[in-house]
Write a protein that holds these residues in place. Structure first.
Motif, PDB file in Angstrom:
ATOM      1  N   UNK A  63     -18.478  46.244  13.870  1.00 12.08           N
ATOM      2  CA  UNK A  63     -18.878  45.081  15.048  1.00 12.08           C
ATOM      3  C   UNK A  63     -17.924  46.108  16.425  1.00 12.08           C
ATOM      4  N   UNK A  64     -18.105  45.169  17.514  1.00  9.66           N
ATOM      5  CA  UNK A  64     -17.690  45.771  18.766  1.00  9.66           C
ATOM      6  C   UNK A  64     -17.236  44.292  19.500  1.00  9.66           C
ATOM      7  N   UNK A  65     -16.087  44.252  19.513  1.00  4.94           N
ATOM      8  CA  UNK A  65     -15.147  42.910  19.776  1.00  4.94           C
ATOM      9  C   UNK A  65     -14.322  43.366  21.184  1.00  4.94           C
ATOM     10  N   UNK A  66     -13.611  41.952  21.907  1.00  2.00           N
ATOM     11  CA  UNK A  66     -13.560  41.718  23.828  1.00  2.00           C
ATOM     12  C   UNK A  66     -12.531  42.335  23.709  1.00  2.00           C
ATOM     13  N   UNK A  67     -11.662  43.819  23.949  1.00  2.00           N
ATOM     14  CA  UNK A  67     -11.078  43.903  24.060  1.00  2.00           C
ATOM     15  C   UNK A  67     -10.101  43.468  24.703  1.00  2.00           C
ATOM     16  N   UNK A  68     -10.633  43.023  26.275  1.00  2.00           N
ATOM     17  CA  UNK A  68      -9.784  41.757  27.052  1.00  2.00           C
ATOM     18  C   UNK A  68      -9.671  40.195  26.058  1.00  2.00           C
ATOM     19  N   UNK A  69     -10.184  40.288  25.498  1.00  2.00           N
ATOM     20  CA  UNK A  69     -10.231  39.232  25.293  1.00  2.00           C
ATOM     21  C   UNK A  69      -8.808  39.019  23.543  1.00  2.00           C
ATOM     22  N   UNK A  70      -8.840  39.955  22.913  1.00  2.00           N
ATOM     23  CA  UNK A  70      -7.811  40.307  21.965  1.00  2.00           C
ATOM     24  C   UNK A  70      -6.642  40.174  22.799  1.00  2.00           C
ATOM     25  N   UNK A  71      -6.879  40.863  23.380  1.00  2.00           N
ATOM     26  CA  UNK A  71      -5.353  41.483  24.647  1.00  2.00           C
ATOM     27  C   UNK A  71      -4.855  39.880  24.896  1.00  2.00           C
ATOM     28  N   UNK A  72      -5.539  39.368  25.784  1.00  2.00           N
ATOM     29  CA  UNK A  72      -4.557  37.575  26.458  1.00  2.00           C
ATOM     30  C   UNK A  72      -4.926  36.761  25.346  1.00  2.00           C
ATOM     31  N   UNK A  73      -5.776  36.379  23.620  1.00  2.00           N
ATOM     32  CA  UNK A  73      -4.895  36.136  23.124  1.00  2.00           C
ATOM     33  C   UNK A  73      -3.275  36.739  22.377  1.00  2.00           C
ATOM     34  N   UNK A  74      -3.206  38.007  22.160  1.00  2.00           N
ATOM     35  CA  UNK A  74      -1.956  38.927  21.763  1.00  2.00           C
ATOM     36  C   UNK A  74      -1.185  38.176  22.584  1.00  2.00           C
ATOM     37  N   UNK A  75      -1.194  38.171  24.035  1.00  2.00           N
ATOM     38  CA  UNK A  75      -0.240  37.587  25.118  1.00  2.00           C
ATOM     39  C   UNK A  75       0.021  36.255  24.930  1.00  2.00           C
ATOM     40  N   UNK A  76      -0.976  35.309  24.720  1.00  2.00           N
ATOM     41  CA  UNK A  76      -0.658  34.086  24.338  1.00  2.00           C
ATOM     42  C   UNK A  76       0.246  33.912  23.222  1.00  2.00           C
ATOM     43  N   UNK A  77      -0.407  34.385  22.834  1.00  2.00           N
ATOM     44  CA  UNK A  77       0.876  33.944  21.006  1.00  2.00           C
ATOM     45  C   UNK A  77       1.875  34.618  21.257  1.00  2.00           C
ATOM     46  N   UNK A  78       2.590  36.071  21.551  1.00  2.00           N
ATOM     47  CA  UNK A  78       3.631  35.928  22.463  1.00  2.00           C
ATOM     48  C   UNK A  78       4.515  35.416  22.877  1.00  2.00           C
ATOM     49  N   UNK A  79       3.547  35.078  23.712  1.00  2.00           N
ATOM     50  CA  UNK A  79       4.115  33.423  24.972  1.00  2.00           C
ATOM     51  C   UNK A  79       4.500  32.012  23.897  1.00  2.00           C
ATOM     52  N   UNK A  80       3.810  32.326  23.166  1.00  2.00           N
ATOM     53  CA  UNK A  80       3.964  31.132  21.929  1.00  2.00           C
ATOM     54  C   UNK A  80       5.425  31.436  21.243  1.00  2.00           C
ATOM     55  N   UNK A  81       5.423  32.524  21.011  1.00  2.00           N
ATOM     56  CA  UNK A  81       6.946  33.026  20.448  1.00  2.00           C
ATOM     57  C   UNK A  81       8.409  33.273  20.552  1.00  2.00           C
ATOM     58  N   UNK A  82       8.210  33.277  22.188  1.00  2.00           N
ATOM     59  CA  UNK A  82       8.987  33.443  23.143  1.00  2.00           C
ATOM     60  C   UNK A  82       9.428  32.080  23.462  1.00  2.00           C
ATOM     61  N   UNK A  83       8.565  31.049  23.681  1.00  2.00           N
ATOM     62  CA  UNK A  83       9.137  29.597  23.671  1.00  2.00           C
ATOM     63  C   UNK A  83       9.275  28.764  22.486  1.00  2.00           C
ATOM     64  N   UNK A  84       9.053  29.355  21.016  1.00  2.00           N
ATOM     65  CA  UNK A  84       9.230  29.116  20.059  1.00  2.00           C
ATOM     66  C   UNK A  84      10.966  29.160  19.617  1.00  2.00           C
ATOM     67  N   UNK A  85      10.996  30.349  20.005  1.00  2.00           N
ATOM     68  CA  UNK A  85      12.449  31.286  19.775  1.00  2.00           C
ATOM     69  C   UNK A  85      13.154  30.536  21.052  1.00  2.00           C
ATOM     70  N   UNK A  86      12.888  30.658  22.304  1.00  2.00           N
ATOM     71  CA  UNK A  86      13.771  29.809  22.503  1.00  2.00           C
ATOM     72  C   UNK A  86      14.523  28.174  22.536  1.00  2.00           C
ATOM     73  N   UNK A  87      13.650  27.258  22.027  1.00  2.00           N
ATOM     74  CA  UNK A  87      14.002  25.924  21.411  1.00  2.00           C
ATOM     75  C   UNK A  87      14.720  26.380  20.053  1.00  2.00           C
ATOM     76  N   UNK A  88      14.201  27.665  19.048  1.00  2.00           N
ATOM     77  CA  UNK A  88      14.683  27.394  18.249  1.00  2.00           C
ATOM     78  C   UNK A  88      16.791  28.346  18.264  1.00  2.00           C
ATOM     79  N   UNK A  89      16.869  29.102  19.345  1.00  2.00           N
ATOM     80  CA  UNK A  89      17.653  29.400  20.153  1.00  2.00           C
ATOM     81  C   UNK A  89      19.256  28.277  20.821  1.00  2.00           C
ATOM     82  N   UNK A  90      18.046  26.829  21.824  1.00  2.00           N
ATOM     83  CA  UNK A  90      18.670  25.738  22.042  1.00  2.00           C
ATOM     84  C   UNK A  90      18.974  24.971  20.673  1.00  2.00           C
ATOM     85  N   UNK A  91      18.774  25.061  19.760  1.00  2.00           N
ATOM     86  CA  UNK A  91      18.976  24.022  18.412  1.00  2.00           C
ATOM     87  C   UNK A  91      20.022  24.878  17.913  1.00  2.00           C
ATOM     88  N   UNK A  92      20.687  26.182  17.981  1.00  2.00           N
ATOM     89  CA  UNK A  92      21.134  26.507  17.103  1.00  2.00           C
ATOM     90  C   UNK A  92      22.231  26.582  18.288  1.00  2.00           C
TER      91      UNK A  92
END
Length: 107
Positions: A63-92
């Motif tokens: 099965x072939x997959x769309x590399x650009x779409x996969x990279x976009x999804x990974x970037x989105x998840x990385x940004x979400x993790x950063x956002x959650x990490x910043x919220x956690x730092x604020x709470x701490x």
């Protein structure tokens, strides 16, 4: 089920089926052993043939997959993790401030 597991299951089943029918049909130990080995070999050959034909006629195309779409999804998840990490730092930081205020009030 993986091919190796299916082969193993069939060989063991063939062995026990051959052993049962050998005990029913023969009295001499050599005949029992020979018949059991023959039935086990027949089961093995049938299963190997079946698996070979299955793999020959069924194509497992990669099965072939769309590399650009996969990279976009990974970037989105990385940004979400950063956002959650910043919220956690604020709470701490807030918890530390509250604890420090409580310590100062107790003194």
């Amino acid at each position: 089920m993986a091919s190796e597991n299916f082969i193993g299951l069939s060989v063991v089943s063939g062995f026990f089926i051959g052993l049962i029918f050998a005990f029913i049909g023969f009295n001499e130990p050599e005949n029992i052993v020979f018949f059991t080995l023959v039935v086990t070999a027949i089961f093995y050959l049938i299963v190997i043939s079946g698996i070979s034909l299955f793999n020959w006629f069924i194509s497992f195309d990669a099965k072939r997959f769309n590399k650009e779409q996969l990279e976009d999804n990974l970037e989105y998840y990385v940004s979400q993790f950063r956002k959650k990490e910043n919220e956690l730092v604020y709470v701490l930081d807030y918890i530390k401030r509250v604890e420090l205020e409580q310590e100062d009030q107790e003194k």
